[in-house]
Scaffold this active site. Sequence first.
Site, mmCIF file in Angstrom:
data_model
loop_
_atom_site.group_PDB
_atom_site.id
_atom_site.type_symbol
_atom_site.label_atom_id
_atom_site.label_comp_id
_atom_site.label_asym_id
_atom_site.label_seq_id
_atom_site.Cartn_x
_atom_site.Cartn_y
_atom_site.Cartn_z
ATOM 1 N N LEU A 39 0.912 -1.417 0.000
ATOM 2 C CA LEU A 39 -0.003 -0.050 -0.105
ATOM 3 C C LEU A 39 0.985 1.422 0.037
ATOM 4 O O LEU A 39 0.484 2.193 -0.532
ATOM 5 C CB LEU A 39 -0.961 -0.126 1.333
ATOM 6 C CG LEU A 39 -2.141 -0.915 1.246
ATOM 7 C CD1 LEU A 39 -2.781 -1.007 2.574
ATOM 8 C CD2 LEU A 39 -2.967 -0.740 0.212
ATOM 9 N N ASP A 162 1.226 14.280 12.798
ATOM 10 C CA ASP A 162 1.468 14.161 11.517
ATOM 11 C C ASP A 162 -0.050 13.949 10.770
ATOM 12 O O ASP A 162 -0.141 13.129 9.790
ATOM 13 C CB ASP A 162 2.053 12.675 11.173
ATOM 14 C CG ASP A 162 2.719 12.654 9.804
ATOM 15 O OD1 ASP A 162 2.898 13.673 9.328
ATOM 16 O OD2 ASP A 162 2.918 11.445 9.222
#
Length: 606
Positions: A39, A162
Amino acid sequence: MSQCLNPNCLHLNPQSTQICEQCGAKLLLVDRYRAIKILGKGGFGRTFLAIDEFKPSKPRCVIKQFLPDVKGEKSLKKAAELFEREAMRLDELGKHEQIPELFAYFSQEERQYLIQEFIDGDDLAKELAQKGVFSEQQIQELLKDLLTVLKFVHVNNVIHRDIKPENIIRRKRDGKLVLVDFGAAKDTEAADLSVTGTIIGSAAYIAPEQAVGKPKFASDLYSLGATCLHLLTNIEPTELFDVAEGEWIWREYLRDNEIRYELSRVLDKLVEGATKRRFQSVEEVLHALDHQAPLPGIRQVASASSHRAYHQASIAKTQPTPLSVHKLDLKIFQFNFVTIALDQSIVVAKKPKLQTRHFRGKAKYITLKLSQDITMDLVGIPGGQFLMGSPENEPERGNDESPQHSVNIRPFLLGKYLVTQAQWQAVMKKNPARFIHPNRPVEKVSWYDCLEFCQKLSNLIGREFRLPTESEWEYACRGKTNTPFHFGTTITTDLANYNGEYSYEIEIQGKYRHETTEVGSFSSNSFGLYDMHGNLAEWCFDSWHPSYDNASIDGSAWTSNQEKDNRILRGGSWLHLPGCCRSSHRLSAAPNIKSDAFGFRIAASV
């Protein structure tokens, strides 16, 4: 297919294979989880789409493999520690339905793995690429949806560190936003946040304090705000900040997705560089969104799409005749006004003290009868010449206040006060204001609404009334002075209604009223005009221009009459910082914007 997890191989094998055909590595993790495809790859490892072969339905899940892109034993040890902490955090935070659930955490073949819930959907970076920039409604929904998740994260003493479009996934089954990738998250209970730590996060989205290793809960709010700006413009946040000017310029990149004034202020406070001036908690942001609360201190507000054409605001009419000075029933009134100056005899380092001087003035005025009980006074402003704009040494001046230039003003009439709610009600038969009181100024009126009021008033009285031009307004505000404020070089909350939590030039404690005040509550200027500084920012007729290059010098309006032109507001308001209330300070907004910080006063030529 079955994806090999050996970082040096990554061979794709047939689906039922148990051992990699190429390198001989085991393809099943703990004899249960089979990787299907890669991914992505981040700073700490690779992620794989996988299936859980223990369950009959073979549901999909995500394998995260610890594979740090770092060098040196110390860095490697730190990365391993962060990976383990991510598993621990997910074990707790995964209880929230918009955070992936942790299924397992273990080591195999000397590599660490964690298995987590697969979120079926696209991240917002992909959504932006496929569908284009977000609308105001989408940003509003994003904030409210994600802030509830972030509140849960912060309550559990975790800073995500993040937040960015790639780490927010819109789940297909219900459209909910899911916050992913807690690899950079920091446990505040396990660390002293005053101590500089590891600098982690995506550079385009991290707050200034996080960039030097001192993240706070407010750092996540900054990243969320930067994410919103990216989604609104399709431009990375680093390109939306003018380093030379030290200000965000994201409004310049909006394309047919303009947003309301109030929401734009929320976004500005989210990405405020100074942590003390930023939102401090999720609850503060949610409160601002729920109450549509405008916030202090920016120079220019976001524009918004016009919902009606420019000519519709002017309403078909017969042209009223200008007021003739010979036909005016001029009366004289007397008033008090003050000036202030720093007391030079006060010892340095002592609390500053201001000298206040009181004066008496007189001016001519006319009274308009709007209804049986409601009247409106207009003050006669004498003609003259003045320097428009601010000198280069004036504190907090903006480039849009240059160049200073001489303007000749013809005599005119200007409202003694801002238009009140009672006066608006008498003419418009309704009251849109938030701060309800007949003698407070009417707010939440757009530039178009003000034109409509002027037209209806003109029809009622049989004379022409209008908004003042920008140069007329500044001339009238200054009252023949050249200081930042008509009463002197600074401002106090005893003389005007603004955000008194901040000061201008000297540290003077003030009052922040959080609302408008009745007109005439403070001293007038030398022309007999009230509330020219603060209370409400006042619409002028002119179009917005970024400087005074080629500006008119005869007091007339400077406008192109284009439908989407932003319009000028002057004087600052109850919520603005003191520097925004200066005589020369300029704000702009789209003509259909309505805010409880915006009002107006009427003018007439003679």
